[in-house]
Design an enzyme around this catalytic site. Structure first.
Site, PDB file in Angstrom:
ATOM      1  N   LYS A 101     -48.696  97.332   1.291  1.00  0.00           N
ATOM      2  CA  LYS A 101     -47.852  98.072   2.274  1.00  0.00           C
ATOM      3  C   LYS A 101     -48.150  99.439   1.819  1.00  0.00           C
ATOM      4  O   LYS A 101     -47.866  99.860   0.728  1.00  0.00           O
ATOM      5  CB  LYS A 101     -46.364  97.517   2.168  1.00  0.00           C
TER       6      LYS A 101
ATOM      7  N   GLY B 178     -28.410  54.030   5.118  1.00  0.00           N
ATOM      8  CA  GLY B 178     -28.999  55.578   4.280  1.00  0.00           C
ATOM      9  C   GLY B 178     -29.630  55.134   3.030  1.00  0.00           C
ATOM     10  O   GLY B 178     -30.338  56.050   2.455  1.00  0.00           O
TER      11      GLY B 178
ATOM     12  N   ASP C 201     -52.725  81.684   0.362  1.00  0.00           N
ATOM     13  CA  ASP C 201     -51.379  81.822   0.229  1.00  0.00           C
ATOM     14  C   ASP C 201     -50.818  80.471  -0.335  1.00  0.00           C
ATOM     15  O   ASP C 201     -51.394  79.437  -0.283  1.00  0.00           O
ATOM     16  CB  ASP C 201     -50.475  82.177   1.329  1.00  0.00           C
TER      17      ASP C 201
ATOM     18  N   GLY D 262     -45.555  83.361   9.839  1.00  0.00           N
ATOM     19  CA  GLY D 262     -45.309  84.937  10.118  1.00  0.00           C
ATOM     20  C   GLY D 262     -46.136  85.678   9.207  1.00  0.00           C
ATOM     21  O   GLY D 262     -47.040  86.673   9.806  1.00  0.00           O
TER      22      GLY D 262
ATOM     23  N   HIS E  14     -44.788  79.792  -7.608  1.00  0.00           N
ATOM     24  CA  HIS E  14     -44.945  81.282  -8.145  1.00  0.00           C
ATOM     25  C   HIS E  14     -44.794  81.117  -9.750  1.00  0.00           C
ATOM     26  O   HIS E  14     -43.873  80.582 -10.144  1.00  0.00           O
ATOM     27  CB  HIS E  14     -44.054  82.099  -7.561  1.00  0.00           C
TER      28      HIS E  14
ATOM     29  N   SER F 229     -45.207  78.514   5.883  1.00  0.00           N
ATOM     30  CA  SER F 229     -43.886  77.838   6.669  1.00  0.00           C
ATOM     31  C   SER F 229     -43.902  78.172   8.291  1.00  0.00           C
ATOM     32  O   SER F 229     -44.645  77.567   9.139  1.00  0.00           O
ATOM     33  CB  SER F 229     -42.673  78.424   5.946  1.00  0.00           C
ATOM     34  N   THR F 230     -43.383  79.297   8.393  1.00  0.00           N
ATOM     35  CA  THR F 230     -43.289  79.722  10.029  1.00  0.00           C
ATOM     36  C   THR F 230     -44.674  80.187  10.433  1.00  0.00           C
ATOM     37  O   THR F 230     -44.794  80.631  11.687  1.00  0.00           O
ATOM     38  CB  THR F 230     -42.322  80.701  10.023  1.00  0.00           C
TER      39      THR F 230
ATOM     40  N   GLN G 295     -34.985  78.718  -4.093  1.00  0.00           N
ATOM     41  CA  GLN G 295     -33.738  79.114  -4.831  1.00  0.00           C
ATOM     42  C   GLN G 295     -33.725  79.007  -6.138  1.00  0.00           C
ATOM     43  O   GLN G 295     -33.194  78.043  -6.810  1.00  0.00           O
ATOM     44  CB  GLN G 295     -32.516  78.387  -4.486  1.00  0.00           C
TER      45      GLN G 295
ATOM     46  N   ASP H  67     -50.039  89.348  -0.150  1.00  0.00           N
ATOM     47  CA  ASP H  67     -49.040  90.185  -1.117  1.00  0.00           C
ATOM     48  C   ASP H  67     -49.431  90.230  -2.393  1.00  0.00           C
ATOM     49  O   ASP H  67     -50.158  89.142  -2.996  1.00  0.00           O
ATOM     50  CB  ASP H  67     -47.772  89.713  -0.374  1.00  0.00           C
TER      51      ASP H  67
END
Lengths: 293, 293
Positions: free
Chosen positions: A193, A35, A219, A226, A127, A223-224, A94, A170
């Site tokens: 919202k 590896g 955006d 959603g 960001h 990722s997913t 993170q 957003d």
């Protein structure tokens, strides 16, 4: 001057060297059965300015290690100036300690990139506040470039848009919508919202009416899928004519692409910060322009 | 004082904390679908001495990243002193530039460990000259511990040996054979290549006759098992009674274990620097003794 392409960004690296009209260094890369990885830069780099292009997308730990090895090797080999272009910056999520005792991995990798030997760093659409505000993450000069204008330009060039509007899903992404809107002289807005009574939450464009208009949703990352899927559904319900789903970083985990298409997107468009089947726009001109200055 | 065990060395970490009679910190670890890892140290570490135990065996890049995150988190959380115990040290192989332009990965990871936040470092049985000679690899205090005595003691304790001899399979490992031999009051030697004429090369113990003796072969690492298999065959041809194949780091790639057993080894014995089915000897007492001083 020469450009060095890591495993995750070989194609993009070549495009960047074309834009900059400079040599693309060939790098010998191996992975041993245990590896461990091996890199060797064949070109003479002593006294040269070197730009390393390496996304730290999946698999992030291998891609980071390769980046560290390339930077340290360039340092050892006495390159005059070492710039790291990390189109997709892994571990950016993170960026602070949400729970006591957590490792702040964004800060850790930033520190490691510097100590490996980078003199300056370029990233795409992180960001803004992560790079600019608070205790500085990078001690070296850091440039946060954006793909927003080239994404909206791609759509404007390939479709004849009717009363186009650029929308951020957003408030966090509103600066990108503004830049993208301005670059094609279109209106722009972001989704908010709105609360109705105690429980009902409605997500809508803050001000603009999208009825019978062509909408570019923009955006930083898909990722997913959603957020993007939800935004498309709402815009369709509000009478939008055509919806384009655009992002800088097409992570596209699970069945994100299928979900977004099923929600009614005319086209899904990403850049080559992460090589993918929707990477239709190259960020090469963006980094080249910034690097030249 | 507390011990923190990384994913690659959780069991060993616990043993080390038992030896030191101190707390073993529980670490929450996650791997996200995009390959990024997350660590969180639940215990209070402020003002504490912390010893991180993490081998950087397979998969090395993930294990290194986890180590960097743990060290940086301890640093952030104001641990009083941060020690890194890296029982198996990945990337030690590439300790110099064999071809122009190569990354010297041993040096790179050493630099990264330091910048991540380690105040001192402990390793096991890295070839001594890598740590000690030449331009210093580590700027922080570095201690190269050895498992040689505990390996030979394990054999001496479990078998009644007849005129035992400890043999290193080449001159590079002779110091370990010397230490292992002394610790059980046995003769020691190392294998040499003897040339007969132009082509024939014979590998034999340098001086000692192994006929009717029990032999402990001792090496730092068994990877593919080639060196060990060859040594066993030669010793058997030379009349050795029983041969024990010992190493600190049982990498054991491919069918190494089978090959060594087929060559006639009575037992294959490694330590827990790399968890494996032959990890019969723990290095916990060795690090604990050194750390206490």
């Amino acid at each position: 001057m020469l450009v060095i392409g890591g495993s995750a960004s070989t194609k993009l690296g070549k495009k960047v060297s074309n834009e900059l009209d400079c040599e693309f260094a060939s790098v010998e890369k191996k992975t041993f059965p245990d590896g461990e990885i091996y890199v060797r830069i064949s070109e003479k780099v002593e006294g040269e300015k070197a730009l390393v292009v390496q996304s730290t997308c999946y698999p992030p730990n291998k891609n980071y290690m390769e980046l560290f090895l390339l930077l340290d090797a360039l340092n050892d080999l006495n390159a005059e100036k070492i710039s790291a272009f990390i189109p997709y910056f892994g571990y950016a999520r993170q960026d602070k300690r949400f729970e006591p005792g957590e490792a702040v991995s964004f800060k850790t990798v930033a520190k490691l990139i510097e100590s490996a030997g980078a003199d300056e760093i370029y990233v795409m659409d992180i960001h803004g506040e992560k790079i600019e505000s608070g205790p500085k993450v990078f001690q070296i000069p850091a440039f946060n470039l954006t793909a927003a204008p080239i994404l909206s330009k791609y759509v404007a060039k390939n479709y004849s848009l009717e009363k186009p509007v650029v929308l951020a899903p957003d408030e966090g992404a509103k600066e990108w919508a503004r830049k993208a809107g301005k670059s094609i002289e279109a209106d722009w807005d972001f989704m908010v919202k709105k609360r109705h009574g105690a429980k009902k939450v409605e997500i809508t464009p803050r001000e603009l009416d999208v009825k019978n208009r062509d909408v570019i949703i923009l955006d930083d990352i898909i990722s997913t899928g959603g957020t993007m899927t939800e935004a498309i559904k709402i815009l369709k319900e509000n009478g939008a004519k055509t919806v384009f789903a655009c992002c800088t970083h097409p992570v596209l985990s699970d069945n994100a692409l299928e979900k977004i298409k099923n929600a009614g997107a005319r086209e899904v468009i990403g850049t080559d910060t992460i090589p993918s089947e929707v990477s239709k726009v190259s960020v090469a001109p963006v980094i080249a322009e910034s690097y030249r200055q």
